[in-house]
Scaffold this motif. Structure first.
Motif, PDB file in Angstrom:
ATOM      1  N   ALA A  20     -28.573 -22.020 -18.578  1.00 46.93           N
ATOM      2  CA  ALA A  20     -29.118 -23.265 -19.111  1.00 46.93           C
ATOM      3  C   ALA A  20     -30.002 -23.913 -18.053  1.00 46.93           C
ATOM      4  O   ALA A  20     -29.799 -23.718 -16.857  1.00 46.93           O
ATOM      5  CB  ALA A  20     -27.995 -24.223 -19.490  1.00 46.93           C
ATOM      6  N   THR A  21     -30.991 -24.669 -18.522  1.00 48.41           N
ATOM      7  CA  THR A  21     -31.902 -25.380 -17.623  1.00 48.41           C
ATOM      8  C   THR A  21     -31.940 -26.850 -18.022  1.00 48.41           C
ATOM      9  O   THR A  21     -32.030 -27.169 -19.207  1.00 48.41           O
ATOM     10  CB  THR A  21     -33.326 -24.783 -17.707  1.00 48.41           C
ATOM     11  N   VAL A  22     -31.870 -27.720 -17.008  1.00 45.72           N
ATOM     12  CA  VAL A  22     -31.893 -29.168 -17.264  1.00 45.72           C
ATOM     13  C   VAL A  22     -33.247 -29.746 -16.849  1.00 45.72           C
ATOM     14  O   VAL A  22     -33.766 -29.428 -15.779  1.00 45.72           O
ATOM     15  CB  VAL A  22     -30.775 -29.867 -16.468  1.00 45.72           C
ATOM     16  N   PHE A  23     -33.789 -30.591 -17.723  1.00 46.95           N
ATOM     17  CA  PHE A  23     -35.042 -31.291 -17.447  1.00 46.95           C
ATOM     18  C   PHE A  23     -34.782 -32.798 -17.447  1.00 46.95           C
ATOM     19  O   PHE A  23     -33.875 -33.268 -18.135  1.00 46.95           O
ATOM     20  CB  PHE A  23     -36.077 -30.975 -18.532  1.00 46.95           C
ATOM     21  N   SER A  24     -35.608 -33.524 -16.713  1.00 49.46           N
ATOM     22  CA  SER A  24     -35.526 -34.985 -16.714  1.00 49.46           C
ATOM     23  C   SER A  24     -36.871 -35.561 -17.117  1.00 49.46           C
ATOM     24  O   SER A  24     -37.922 -35.045 -16.720  1.00 49.46           O
ATOM     25  CB  SER A  24     -35.148 -35.484 -15.322  1.00 49.46           C
ATOM     26  N   PHE A  25     -36.828 -36.649 -17.888  1.00 43.57           N
ATOM     27  CA  PHE A  25     -38.054 -37.368 -18.255  1.00 43.57           C
ATOM     28  C   PHE A  25     -38.017 -38.787 -17.711  1.00 43.57           C
ATOM     29  O   PHE A  25     -38.515 -39.719 -18.326  1.00 43.57           O
ATOM     30  CB  PHE A  25     -38.228 -37.366 -19.783  1.00 43.57           C
ATOM     31  N   GLU A  26     -37.382 -38.936 -16.566  1.00 44.42           N
ATOM     32  CA  GLU A  26     -37.356 -40.220 -15.875  1.00 44.42           C
ATOM     33  C   GLU A  26     -38.788 -40.544 -15.432  1.00 44.42           C
ATOM     34  O   GLU A  26     -39.642 -39.647 -15.386  1.00 44.42           O
ATOM     35  CB  GLU A  26     -36.374 -40.081 -14.692  1.00 44.42           C
ATOM     36  N   THR A  27     -39.064 -41.761 -15.065  1.00 44.27           N
ATOM     37  CA  THR A  27     -40.462 -42.181 -14.877  1.00 44.27           C
ATOM     38  C   THR A  27     -41.198 -41.441 -13.755  1.00 44.27           C
ATOM     39  O   THR A  27     -42.404 -41.314 -13.791  1.00 44.27           O
ATOM     40  CB  THR A  27     -40.560 -43.711 -14.664  1.00 44.27           C
ATOM     41  N   VAL A  49     -25.929 -18.931 -14.133  1.00 41.62           N
ATOM     42  CA  VAL A  49     -26.997 -19.552 -13.350  1.00 41.62           C
ATOM     43  C   VAL A  49     -27.446 -20.809 -14.087  1.00 41.62           C
ATOM     44  O   VAL A  49     -27.895 -20.743 -15.233  1.00 41.62           O
ATOM     45  CB  VAL A  49     -28.176 -18.576 -13.122  1.00 41.62           C
ATOM     46  N   ILE A  50     -27.229 -21.957 -13.436  1.00 46.79           N
ATOM     47  CA  ILE A  50     -27.630 -23.257 -13.980  1.00 46.79           C
ATOM     48  C   ILE A  50     -28.888 -23.691 -13.243  1.00 46.79           C
ATOM     49  O   ILE A  50     -28.909 -23.697 -12.008  1.00 46.79           O
ATOM     50  CB  ILE A  50     -26.509 -24.301 -13.766  1.00 46.79           C
ATOM     51  N   VAL A  51     -29.918 -24.018 -13.982  1.00 47.23           N
ATOM     52  CA  VAL A  51     -31.195 -24.340 -13.341  1.00 47.23           C
ATOM     53  C   VAL A  51     -31.484 -25.836 -13.488  1.00 47.23           C
ATOM     54  O   VAL A  51     -31.366 -26.387 -14.578  1.00 47.23           O
ATOM     55  CB  VAL A  51     -32.334 -23.508 -13.964  1.00 47.23           C
ATOM     56  N   ASP A  52     -31.835 -26.460 -12.378  1.00 39.57           N
ATOM     57  CA  ASP A  52     -32.277 -27.856 -12.403  1.00 39.57           C
ATOM     58  C   ASP A  52     -33.802 -27.857 -12.312  1.00 39.57           C
ATOM     59  O   ASP A  52     -34.375 -27.561 -11.262  1.00 39.57           O
ATOM     60  CB  ASP A  52     -31.654 -28.622 -11.233  1.00 39.57           C
ATOM     61  N   ALA A  53     -34.427 -28.166 -13.442  1.00 41.57           N
ATOM     62  CA  ALA A  53     -35.892 -28.158 -13.512  1.00 41.57           C
ATOM     63  C   ALA A  53     -36.427 -29.574 -13.694  1.00 41.57           C
ATOM     64  O   ALA A  53     -37.512 -29.766 -14.256  1.00 41.57           O
ATOM     65  CB  ALA A  53     -36.354 -27.253 -14.636  1.00 41.57           C
ATOM     66  N   ALA A  54     -35.677 -30.557 -13.188  1.00 41.59           N
ATOM     67  CA  ALA A  54     -36.120 -31.954 -13.331  1.00 41.59           C
ATOM     68  C   ALA A  54     -37.496 -32.168 -12.715  1.00 41.59           C
ATOM     69  O   ALA A  54     -38.235 -33.054 -13.127  1.00 41.59           O
ATOM     70  CB  ALA A  54     -35.102 -32.889 -12.681  1.00 41.59           C
ATOM     71  N   ARG A  55     -37.844 -31.339 -11.728  1.00 33.85           N
ATOM     72  CA  ARG A  55     -39.119 -31.521 -11.022  1.00 33.85           C
ATOM     73  C   ARG A  55     -40.110 -30.412 -11.346  1.00 33.85           C
ATOM     74  O   ARG A  55     -41.102 -30.253 -10.628  1.00 33.85           O
ATOM     75  CB  ARG A  55     -38.865 -31.563  -9.508  1.00 33.85           C
TER      76      ARG A  55
END
Ligand SMILES: *Cc1c(COP(=O)(O)O)cnc(C)c1O
Length: 401
Positions: free
Chosen positions: A201-208, A177-183
């Motif tokens: 694994a979980t992915v985060f984004s620090f875009e503006t 299970v791959i989690v997209d937690a950018a939001r």
């Protein structure tokens, strides 16, 4: 099928309240001081911008915050996703299931890393990936289920972990299970765990635009799998003289600001949640609109404030509402996001005949008006008035085809 322009955000002119606010564009003197300190540290020519300590400190703080054993910093969320998919070593025919209602950047790496993207339907209430629909799409080729915490609402990951355990791949075992937690940075899942703690694994984004930012770009992966953590560290640093890799490192300036933003994250999230709840109270009496669910305890961070118009307004009526809001009231909104196979030609070409009618129907009813923690209380009254009035206007004038 041609790309449907009505699914692409259209209102690009500047508004009093922009279509897409920069949630992370909220700094204090603490960030400024951190930047000055990093600049001073980098002035001696023998040191320059080298310095892994701040990056390590940011990773450690992030791992502690998400209750994981490892956090690996990247120069962006998209590059982090790309490397995570790379680490799956997908073979031709391997399948990755993901919600059709998604950010295009979530789907592109699946295709680029050689996987077959299998589109699935969203749940009609949460707009998150629907486990019962995933169950129909699992096969003995499934390698991963990709779950995006849609627009800040933390999905329950337990049904996906259960499904994965019950449908092991013949060679690789249960799909990951791959989690997209950018939001959804700083959120809490229905299991009562921090976003980032569950799954492979979980992915985060620090875009503006994200909930916290590291100078407008940046990313992080959290995982409890030490082998994956090590692999990702190699991948972002040219393979550390043994393997293939590339350079996707975060800078120490980004990490120094990230440490401050991480400290302030809960406060920033609380402010945005309070705004969203206030708006929901003000819109409470509005007929026609389906408001976002009100959830306590950080389970919904309202990265976007999702509104759904009635099915009879889908498409043209929703577009007319967005236009009236933008042109008469200066309130920008976006469709965040339409099904990726309708908005992105490359994804369309790689998903052939797949279609998700429920996702299309929901996207045709969706609009996300500007929400930002720094909007004043008075402005929130103006915004809810604008939504009330524009909605009544559409109710009077819209004639379904
Ligand atoms: C922003 C975003 C990403 C990618 O992050 P970047 O740092 O902008 O590359 C991935 N998934 C979702 C859902 C996003 O909103």
């Amino acid at each position: 099928m041609p790309i449907d322009s009505s699914t692409v955000p259209r209102n690009r002119a500047p508004r009093r309240w922009p279509d897409e606010p920069a949630q992370g564009g909220w700094y204090t003197t603490a960030e400024l001081a951190a930047v000055q300190e990093v600049m001073a540290h980098s002035r001696p020519w023998r040191i320059g911008w080298r310095g892994a300590e701040r990056i390590r400190a940011f990773e450690e703080a992030f791992a502690a915050k998400t209750q994981t054993s490892a956090a690996i910093a990247f120069n962006g969320g998209g590059t982090a996703l790309e490397m995570l998919l790379h680490a799956l070593d997908l073979k031709p025919g391997d399948e990755v299931i993901s919600c059709a209602l998604n950010f295009v950047g979530t789907h592109l790496p699946v295709i680029h890393q050689g996987g077959t993207l299998i589109l699935a339907e969203p749940d009609p209430l949460t707009l998150n990936l629907d486990p019962s629909d995933v169950e129909h799409r699992l096969t003995h080729h499934t390698r991963a289920i990709q779950v995006t915490h849609w627009n800040g609402l933390a999905a329950d990951l337990r049904p996906f972990l259960d499904l994965a355990a019950r449908h092991p791949h013949p060679v690789h075992g249960p799909p990951v299970v791959i989690v997209d937690a950018a939001r959804a940075c700083g959120g809490t899942t229905p299991a009562g765990l921090p976003v980032g703690a569950e799954g492979w694994a979980t992915v985060f984004s620090f875009e503006t635009k994200k909930l916290m930012t590291t100078f407008g770009q940046g990313g992080m992966v959290t995982t409890n799998d030490p082998a994956l953590a090590e692999r990702l560290r190699r991948l972002r640093t040219y393979g550390m003289s043994r393997h293939w890799g590339t350079n996707q490192q975060m800078t120490k300036a980004q990490a120094a600001v990230g440490l401050i933003q991480l400290d302030r994250l809960d406060e920033m999230n609380r402010a945005r949640i309070a705004h969203a709840h206030h708006r929901t109270r003000l819109l409470g009496g509005t007929p026609y609109l389906t408001l976002p669910p009100t959830l306590s305890g950080g389970r919904h961070l309202y990265y976007r404030y999702n509104l759904l118009v009635p099915a009879t307004w889908a498409g043209a009526g929703r577009d007319a509402l967005m236009d009236v809001l933008a042109e008469q009231y200066g309130l920008g909104s976006i469709i965040n996001d339409p099904p990726t196979y309708l908005s992105h030609a490359y994804i369309r070409a790689h998903t052939q005949s797949q279609a998700c009618p429920r996702a299309e129907q929901l996207a045709a009813r969706l609009l996300c008006p500007c929400l930002h923690p720094l909007i004043s209380e008075h402005e929130e009254y103006e915004i809810s008035d604008a939504i009330h009035q524009a909605t009544s206007h559409i109710a009077r004038t819209h004639r379904p085809e």
